[in-house]
Scaffold this active site. Structure first.
Site, PDB file in Angstrom:
ATOM      1  N   HIS A 101      24.498  -5.229  14.102  1.00  0.00           N
ATOM      2  CA  HIS A 101      23.666  -3.917  14.857  1.00  0.00           C
ATOM      3  C   HIS A 101      23.488  -3.166  13.507  1.00  0.00           C
ATOM      4  O   HIS A 101      24.501  -2.812  12.220  1.00  0.00           O
ATOM      5  CB  HIS A 101      24.638  -3.802  16.123  1.00  0.00           C
ATOM      6  CG  HIS A 101      23.769  -2.697  16.656  1.00  0.00           C
ATOM      7  ND1 HIS A 101      23.260  -1.471  16.107  1.00  0.00           N
ATOM      8  CD2 HIS A 101      22.941  -2.805  17.609  1.00  0.00           C
ATOM      9  CE1 HIS A 101      23.227  -0.366  17.242  1.00  0.00           C
ATOM     10  NE2 HIS A 101      22.524  -1.573  18.064  1.00  0.00           N
ATOM     11  N   ASP A 107      33.732  -4.187  15.066  1.00  0.00           N
ATOM     12  CA  ASP A 107      33.211  -4.084  16.128  1.00  0.00           C
ATOM     13  C   ASP A 107      32.535  -4.778  16.906  1.00  0.00           C
ATOM     14  O   ASP A 107      32.393  -5.224  17.431  1.00  0.00           O
ATOM     15  CB  ASP A 107      31.655  -3.618  15.624  1.00  0.00           C
ATOM     16  CG  ASP A 107      30.223  -3.420  16.153  1.00  0.00           C
ATOM     17  OD1 ASP A 107      30.767  -2.671  17.359  1.00  0.00           O
ATOM     18  OD2 ASP A 107      29.134  -2.852  15.955  1.00  0.00           O
ATOM     19  N   GLN A 157      30.681  -4.551  22.138  1.00  0.00           N
ATOM     20  CA  GLN A 157      29.819  -5.400  23.306  1.00  0.00           C
ATOM     21  C   GLN A 157      30.716  -6.282  23.784  1.00  0.00           C
ATOM     22  O   GLN A 157      30.670  -7.472  24.806  1.00  0.00           O
ATOM     23  CB  GLN A 157      28.633  -6.642  22.965  1.00  0.00           C
ATOM     24  CG  GLN A 157      27.967  -6.330  21.983  1.00  0.00           C
ATOM     25  CD  GLN A 157      27.190  -5.424  23.347  1.00  0.00           C
ATOM     26  OE1 GLN A 157      27.449  -5.663  23.934  1.00  0.00           O
ATOM     27  NE2 GLN A 157      26.263  -4.683  22.967  1.00  0.00           N
ATOM     28  N   LYS A 179      29.015   1.147  26.934  1.00  0.00           N
ATOM     29  CA  LYS A 179      28.770  -0.240  27.310  1.00  0.00           C
ATOM     30  C   LYS A 179      30.588  -0.625  28.616  1.00  0.00           C
ATOM     31  O   LYS A 179      30.540  -2.103  28.495  1.00  0.00           O
ATOM     32  CB  LYS A 179      28.651  -0.841  26.256  1.00  0.00           C
ATOM     33  CG  LYS A 179      27.753  -0.894  25.561  1.00  0.00           C
ATOM     34  CD  LYS A 179      26.936  -1.282  24.326  1.00  0.00           C
ATOM     35  CE  LYS A 179      26.035  -0.582  23.366  1.00  0.00           C
ATOM     36  NZ  LYS A 179      25.223  -1.216  23.324  1.00  0.00           N
ATOM     37  N   CYS A 182      18.176  -3.768  17.667  1.00  0.00           N
ATOM     38  CA  CYS A 182      18.458  -3.158  16.572  1.00  0.00           C
ATOM     39  C   CYS A 182      19.411  -3.842  14.606  1.00  0.00           C
ATOM     40  O   CYS A 182      20.800  -3.704  14.772  1.00  0.00           O
ATOM     41  CB  CYS A 182      19.544  -1.997  16.686  1.00  0.00           C
ATOM     42  SG  CYS A 182      19.274  -0.498  17.908  1.00  0.00           S
TER      43      CYS A 182
HETATM   44  C1  LIG Z   1      27.604  -4.823  18.532  1.00  0.00           C
HETATM   45  C2  LIG Z   1      26.869  -3.047  18.756  1.00  0.00           C
HETATM   46  N1  LIG Z   1      27.444  -1.957  17.698  1.00  0.00           N
HETATM   47  C3  LIG Z   1      27.449  -0.726  17.663  1.00  0.00           C
HETATM   48  C4  LIG Z   1      26.853  -0.103  18.895  1.00  0.00           C
HETATM   49  C5  LIG Z   1      25.722   1.559  18.409  1.00  0.00           C
HETATM   50  O1  LIG Z   1      26.574   1.654  19.439  1.00  0.00           O
HETATM   51  P1  LIG Z   1      26.333   3.321  19.935  1.00  0.00           P
HETATM   52  O2  LIG Z   1      24.700   3.143  20.595  1.00  0.00           O
HETATM   53  O3  LIG Z   1      26.851   3.417  21.431  1.00  0.00           O
HETATM   54  O4  LIG Z   1      26.227   3.965  18.879  1.00  0.00           O
HETATM   55  C6  LIG Z   1      25.746  -1.155  19.316  1.00  0.00           C
HETATM   56  C7  LIG Z   1      24.947  -0.661  20.606  1.00  0.00           C
HETATM   57  O5  LIG Z   1      23.179  -1.743  21.080  1.00  0.00           O
HETATM   58  C8  LIG Z   1      25.984  -2.539  19.932  1.00  0.00           C
HETATM   59  O6  LIG Z   1      25.682  -3.594  20.067  1.00  0.00           O
END
Ligand SMILES: Cc1ncc(COP(=O)(O)O)c(C=O)c1O
Lengths: 134, 402
Positions: free
Chosen positions: B119, B196, B199, B222, B360
């Protein structure tokens, strides 16, 4: 406008126009980028000689780009600026009275239905910006 | 009542929108009733500033805030609450590691490794610090079988590698990555790893000790919790090396006109008045997840995913991006001749909420030569009938667009 109405407009104008967009072809020379980083729709408008465009985006942005190409055919820059300016104003205000094209009026109606101004104006704004700053 | 119906009944949004088929869970999940209650309770009867008051209400709020660190430590099998920092979300957590830990340690010709599946939140902070320091950002690509392989990672990591950052589950494709083996390759060279887990934190059990990661991040929203909350786990080896991005009241050891010293991680992330209400909501989400039968939950989500992917086989125009694992609950696809935005827009008219776009993950879509995809993502409250509705709506779309 209800759902049936919007589907009718898609069927009559947006889908056919986006499936066979006018002057949809890559060209050499000067190009203007029409890009919406939020959704990723991206077109290039080629301005040397007769205007063409190419790229990818939703049916609405592609159909609208196609209609732009039709409007710009055989126009000199002054006229082009005027036409684009008029359409952008119509979309933003949501009133189509000043327009003398049914297709363009349909785009205004669609904008009033679901507010997708960014899709409709993507190529138009890029072209207007190019003409005004060149 | 099946488990799924019981789970669903805990989410008030579906009583407010009985027609809604919500399939954008990878973007944000809906909020469970106990989270809403905990946050409301704080406003109604517990609101006070923390760490400063000498009165009962403040002490109670402080205790509950700090207890939540320990609760989350347990949830991740971390050693202690002192490994758990609070942030606004995964994005901020990753930025703290990139700018508050890595940047000052990164020199010209060092390198950082990320995967192509990241992401932007786990890509841009690294690209940014590498650019500033003249370091190289190395990209771990998918192997021939569409997976991230530990062997390929081992080839990228060398003695100038300062950090490896990789996701547990890819938000765009639903690929579950072999994080434990990936981490093991980095440990051999003593390279710190950030996972990360945005998900995976909801339905996949996470054990940071077993995994062996040094940093791990996720977001409250999430995992059925509130927006504006997130976690940064930092292992003991790096705890004292993480510096804050924001300084101010509430995180100092001493302040004088010329020098000040800050409290160590995790308390150094709490400059200013923290989001106490959000943290308590996050704590309630963790309670809910701790009681949830996660095996059953993943099985449910995998079943829905499989029902969808099998079901759309009868629609020739639909092309799945075949790089998903069913237990992620995430699948990306395209419909031939119809842009992803039009797919999502059409489904919206049938009250079906799905995502369309680049998710993203622009570098990934470039790599796969895709402009955009439509994406469905399932969670515990989704139902088999919703998959039926989704498939019939897609069939209708294909017929309409002809
Ligand atoms: C894999 C992953 N990493 C990071 C993020 C970023 O999360 P946040 O927008 O809650 O900071 C997301 C959110 O879509 C994500 O799916």
């Amino acid at each position: 406008m209800n759902r049936e109405e919007i589907e009718r407009l898609y069927k009559e104008l947006i889908i056919p126009e986006s499936k066979a967009p006018y002057r949809f072809e890559k060209k050499d020379g000067t190009s203007v980028l029409a890009y919406n980083p939020v959704c990723g729709d991206k077109f290039k408008i080629f301005t040397d000689g007769e205007v063409h465009f190419h790229g990818h985006g939703c049916a609405l942005s592609k159909a609208s780009g196609s209609l732009l190409m039709k409007q710009l055919e055989q126009r000199h820059e002054g006229e082009a600026k005027e036409i684009i300016h008029q359409f952008v104003t119509a979309v933003k205000s949501g009133t189509a009275e000043s327009l003398n094209s049914d297709s363009l009026s349909t785009l205004v109606a669609l904008k009033n239905y679901d507010g997708r101004e960014d899709c409709i104006l993507l190529t138009w704004n890029a072209m207007l910006n190019y003409l005004e700053t060149k | 009542m099946g488990m799924n119906k019981i789970w669903r009944s805990r989410f008030p949004i579906f009583q407010h929108h009985p027609e809604l088929v919500y399939l954008d869970n990878a973007a944000t999940t809906q909020r469970v009733d106990s989270v809403i209650d905990a946050m409301q309770e704080f406003s109604i009867s517990e609101n006070a500033s923390i760490h400063r008051g000498i009165y009962n209400l403040s002490n109670a709020a402080t205790n509950r805030f700090e207890d939540t660190r320990h609760k989350i430590a347990k949830f991740l099998n971390a050693k202690s609450g002192e490994n758990i920092g609070f942030t606004k979300g995964s994005t901020e957590s990753i930025n703290v590691v990139a700018k508050g830990y890595l940047e000052s340690r990164l020199s010209k010709d060092d390198n950082v490794v990320v995967s192509i599946l990241e992401h932007h939140a786990n890509f841009l902070p690294w690209q940014d610090v590498c650019k500033k320091k003249g370091a190289e950002l190395r990209i771990l690509r998918l192997d021939g079988d569409g997976k991230l392989s530990p062997e390929s990672l081992a080839e990228l990591v060398d003695k100038r590698t300062r950090l490896v950052a990789v996701n547990h589950i890819s938000n765009a494709l639903g690929r579950i990555n072999p994080v434990t083996s990936l981490i093991a390759k980095c440990k051999k060279r003593n390279v710190p790893v950030l996972i990360d887990a945005a998900q995976s934190a909801a339905l996949h059990s996470i054990d940071v000790e077993k995994m062996g990661c040094d940093f791990l991040v996720f977001s409250g929203h999430k995992m059925f919790g509130p927006m504006g909350t997130g976690v940064l786990y930092v292992g003991d080896n790096y705890r004292e090396e993480v510096e804050p991005l924001v300084v101010g009241g509430g995180m100092i050891e001493s302040v004088s006109e010329s020098v000040s010293t800050y409290r160590p991680f995790p308390f150094n992330l709490d400059a200013g008045t923290p989001n106490v209400q959000g943290v308590l909501g996050l704590g309630a989400a963790v309670d809910f997840l701790t009681q949830l039968d996660k095996d059953a939950a993943r099985l449910h989500v995998a079943r829905l995913t499989s029902k969808f992917t099998q079901g759309v086989k009868s629609i020739a125009e639909i092309k799945l991006v075949p790089l998903f694992d069913e237990e992620s609950g995430i699948v990306s696809f395209n419909v031939n001749g119809i842009h992803a935005h039009d797919v999502a827009g059409f489904l919206n008219r049938d009250n079906i909420a799905i995502r369309a776009g680049m998710h993203c993950t622009q570098p990934l879509l470039d790599e796969l030569n895709l402009d955009a995809t439509a994406r469905v993502s399932f969670s515990i409250y989704n139902e088999e009938e919703e998959v039926d509705r989704l498939i019939s709506s897609l069939q209708k779309l294909v017929d309409f667009w002809k």
